[in-house]
Scaffold this motif. Sequence first.
Motif, PDB file in Angstrom:
ATOM      1  N   VAL A 236      20.892  97.950  17.335  1.00  0.00           N
ATOM      2  CA  VAL A 236      20.195  99.205  17.630  1.00  0.00           C
ATOM      3  C   VAL A 236      20.621  99.741  18.995  1.00  0.00           C
ATOM      4  O   VAL A 236      20.870 100.946  19.156  1.00  0.00           O
ATOM      5  N   ARG A 237      20.716  98.863  19.999  1.00  0.00           N
ATOM      6  CA  ARG A 237      21.158  99.305  21.329  1.00  0.00           C
ATOM      7  C   ARG A 237      22.581  99.821  21.293  1.00  0.00           C
ATOM      8  O   ARG A 237      22.899 100.862  21.883  1.00  0.00           O
ATOM      9  N   ARG A 238      23.446  99.116  20.572  1.00  0.00           N
ATOM     10  CA  ARG A 238      24.859  99.467  20.581  1.00  0.00           C
ATOM     11  C   ARG A 238      25.145 100.747  19.804  1.00  0.00           C
ATOM     12  O   ARG A 238      25.932 101.587  20.236  1.00  0.00           O
ATOM     13  N   VAL A 239      24.524 100.903  18.644  1.00  0.00           N
ATOM     14  CA  VAL A 239      24.886 102.016  17.747  1.00  0.00           C
ATOM     15  C   VAL A 239      24.001 103.237  17.965  1.00  0.00           C
ATOM     16  O   VAL A 239      24.502 104.368  18.020  1.00  0.00           O
ATOM     17  N   LEU A 240      22.695 103.030  18.086  1.00  0.00           N
ATOM     18  CA  LEU A 240      21.774 104.164  18.132  1.00  0.00           C
ATOM     19  C   LEU A 240      21.242 104.469  19.522  1.00  0.00           C
ATOM     20  O   LEU A 240      20.650 105.532  19.728  1.00  0.00           O
ATOM     21  N   HIS A 241      21.409 103.532  20.479  1.00  0.00           N
ATOM     22  CA  HIS A 241      20.900 103.717  21.851  1.00  0.00           C
ATOM     23  C   HIS A 241      19.418 104.069  21.817  1.00  0.00           C
ATOM     24  O   HIS A 241      18.960 104.984  22.509  1.00  0.00           O
ATOM     25  N   ALA A 242      18.660 103.346  21.002  1.00  0.00           N
ATOM     26  CA  ALA A 242      17.252 103.644  20.791  1.00  0.00           C
ATOM     27  C   ALA A 242      16.387 102.461  21.207  1.00  0.00           C
ATOM     28  O   ALA A 242      16.878 101.351  21.447  1.00  0.00           O
TER      29      ALA A 242
END
Length: 398
Positions: A236-242
Amino acid sequence: MTEQETALRELLAKGTDATFLREMIGFAAERLMELEVGGMTGAAHGERSPDRLVQRNGYRQRDWETRAGTVELRIPKLRRGSYFPCFLEPRRTTEKALVAVIQEAYVHGVSTRAVDDLVQAMGASGISKSQVSRLCTELDERVGAFLSRPIEGEWPYLWLDATYVRVRQAGRIVSVAATIAVGVNSDGRREVLGTATGASEAETFWTDFLRSLARRGLRGVKLVIADGHEGLKAAVRRVLHATSQRCRVHFMRNALAHAGKGHRRLVSAWIGTAFAEADTEGAKRQWRTVADQLRPRVPKLAALMDAAEEDVLAFMAFPREHRAKIHSTNPLERVNGEIKRRTDVVGIFPNEAHVTRLVGAILLEQNDEWAVQRRYMSLETLAPISDAPNVSLPAVAH
């Protein structure tokens, strides 16, 4: 003597051979269809009438599987509108998928007596590979188009959850996760965004899945609600930055396992006081107070609370009106329950493609239901988390 009586006498004259029952069923079905179509058109077949509402347009052939065998039907067609006989309930998409999975397993020799009994109970007198192929092709096209459609607009909330199913792989039976992604867009509408099968604990799986959603257009995600897998959080951190929200319900189950049977209700209420706070700071302050008070007597529970604080309380930074829906994956429970109910009927899937076919069909139906329902979240409550200028957004958890 009427034409119908003549036809019936001819049918009765055939005696009690093996085809008699099927022909009786066909005769009754034909008479019923003519009555129904006559009511829709305002005139009998071949009748000239100023009251006629619509013209007929020939027939279409359909095989009707009954307990007496296959009955060949000629269903009337209309020039305007459509007609479907009342005694033939149109199969829902999911039921077609279920039949396809069971039939294909049957044809390829991986059936069980229970599956065979189920096929017979559904009224099928025989299964051919060509019938299965046509059914599967139709389903795969519809499900494939649904699961690969462009994702448009912004999706501030994304829920991820998985149901485990059994699949044959290289001669073994393994358990794989059928993962689903559901989002709410900036218009407050809820949609199924995708599904995938694999080992849901693996970071590589989650990264590939989220990237596939991003390639289709997923953007604007502020909060991802899921279980607390480290691989998922990293993806989630890597792809969506959420921000990641750990499902509060799953966390409480883990926490209460350390509390002892006699104290679980008390501990649950105690931890719940943090969720009742008005804002993030108040919630964190109360969370730490509870953890510190539990530490002398239940150190493992206190340590679990210390580690989970950021993830479990992430939802508190979002509008109060949304919190009941974004603190856990509970909004997906009904969908997961339906998936589990249907996949349990199959038992063991021949391969992962069959899982995608059945789960995708279920999700397609669910998405259609949501499309005609009212907004899941109101536009007014979504406004504070839009990407409009000068809006303060929750920080991304790292």
